[in-house]
Design a protein around this motif. Sequence first.
Motif, PDB file in Angstrom:
ATOM      1  N   HIS A  65       0.836  -1.211   0.000  1.00 38.61           N
ATOM      2  CA  HIS A  65       0.000   0.000   0.000  1.00 38.61           C
ATOM      3  C   HIS A  65       0.866   1.255   0.000  1.00 38.61           C
ATOM      4  O   HIS A  65       1.242   1.764   1.052  1.00 38.61           O
ATOM      5  N   ASP A 156      -8.715   3.626  -3.435  1.00 41.90           N
ATOM      6  CA  ASP A 156      -8.065   4.224  -2.262  1.00 41.90           C
ATOM      7  C   ASP A 156      -7.728   5.702  -2.468  1.00 41.90           C
ATOM      8  O   ASP A 156      -7.438   6.157  -3.563  1.00 41.90           O
ATOM      9  N   GLY A 157      -7.750   6.372  -1.331  1.00 37.06           N
ATOM     10  CA  GLY A 157      -7.833   7.823  -1.296  1.00 37.06           C
ATOM     11  C   GLY A 157      -9.274   8.117  -0.901  1.00 37.06           C
ATOM     12  O   GLY A 157      -9.558   8.964  -0.070  1.00 37.06           O
ATOM     13  N   HIS A 183     -10.637   1.398   1.279  1.00 39.55           N
ATOM     14  CA  HIS A 183     -10.368   2.458   2.261  1.00 39.55           C
ATOM     15  C   HIS A 183     -11.688   2.626   3.016  1.00 39.55           C
ATOM     16  O   HIS A 183     -12.644   3.173   2.474  1.00 39.55           O
ATOM     17  N   HIS A 236      -5.399  -0.228   5.679  1.00 37.77           N
ATOM     18  CA  HIS A 236      -4.939   0.532   6.854  1.00 37.77           C
ATOM     19  C   HIS A 236      -5.932   0.555   8.030  1.00 37.77           C
ATOM     20  O   HIS A 236      -6.453   1.599   8.407  1.00 37.77           O
TER      21      HIS A 236
END
Length: 431
Positions: A65, A156-157, A183, A236
Amino acid sequence: MSHTPNLLLKNVRPVGNDFDGSEQLDVRIVEGTIAEIGNELNPKENEESHDAIGAYLSGGWMDMHVHLREPGYEHKETIKTGCASAAFGGFTEVACMPNTNPPIHTRDVVEFIKKEAESLPVEVYPIGCVSKEREGDSIAEMGDMKEGGAVAFSDDGDPVFNSQLMRVALEYSSMLEMPIINHEEDLKLSRPGYMHEGKVSARLGLDGTPGIAEEVMIARDILLAEFTGGHIHVAHISTAKAVDMVRQAKADGINITTEVCPHHFDLTDEEIERRNFDTNVKMHPPLRTQEDVDAMIEGLADGTIDAICTDHAPHAIEEKEVEFIYAPNGIIGLETAWPVSVRQLLKTGVLDLDTLLKKLVVNPRKILNLDIPKIEEGATANLTLFNTDEEWTYDEELIKSKSTNSPYLGKTLEGRAEAIYNKGRFVINEV
Ligand SMILES: [Zn+2]
């Protein structure tokens, strides 16, 4: 960096496969392949020799990642500088997130990234978008991107917020045998949210993003993974409750995996107060509480958390040197992942060396269906040379990333990646 197809590594302590790090040996690499592992090997002609003086040697580490920012944000990072940063941190392979410009949402962008990384010692695996333009509405060309070399899908973001899209994505990706990496954030619950919502945010008078914003999305994704049979990978992870949910889902046989960043098993939201709104402790998910940090460590210990990743997120100085609430989220992480892991996980006795390495070498690649590097004769040499006790200071001039947004800047750390060997190239890290 040198092109070094033939290399004799003297006095290394291999760890992984048949080796437990106790024995000091020599490893001969010929044409990028491990040719010989033994005692007192002598250098041959056309062979470089490197005395490792007892450093450990493992399979090359992988960070699944990272944000390499290219194409589109080359003032923050490029594929080349991001890979130099990876090598300095001991990583031979990275998987990069698609929030670039254009996003990695078509096969040609996937191929562009593969091509840019071709001549570098670090291998780059693009993660394609779930949605076209990463806009969260309609499904991207997953099959095409897989053929181009994508290894997973993610927006992601941002989260995949649309549940119908997530259902379709999990269905398609399970046919392709690839994970969806989400995410996990319910945007309606999280925003505006400049830090973790709790006692510290109340004291500082800042709007917080509560843990429940992450947990609600994970709950939905567990249900959708169960319903579709698809593989959901929780990006995460950061809250204690979230770790409990993944633990339970695994016990229920759901196809779920997860990863954690070193800052989430090291730092708490109190850092924001202690460091007087230093924007290098602003990231998403935010730093949470000590209870959450403890839960990350417990999740790593009992196997709930599969992998350690960095969420390496470079931002230029002028972008980060603004008021806390206006600063972009994220920190660079590739170069400090190892010493933070050593301090928090190894020296505390939470994980032994072999188990810690599994979260850097084996599990990320299992999740992404990639070959796992081996330390045995005949295997392709994809290796990391490292120690667990060298003291060094993370000075700005050492940074290989184009950006310097790290909370570990100027700190004295213990444990260092001394070199990597990959793709026929030997990169020695100098401090
Ligand atoms: Zn993210």
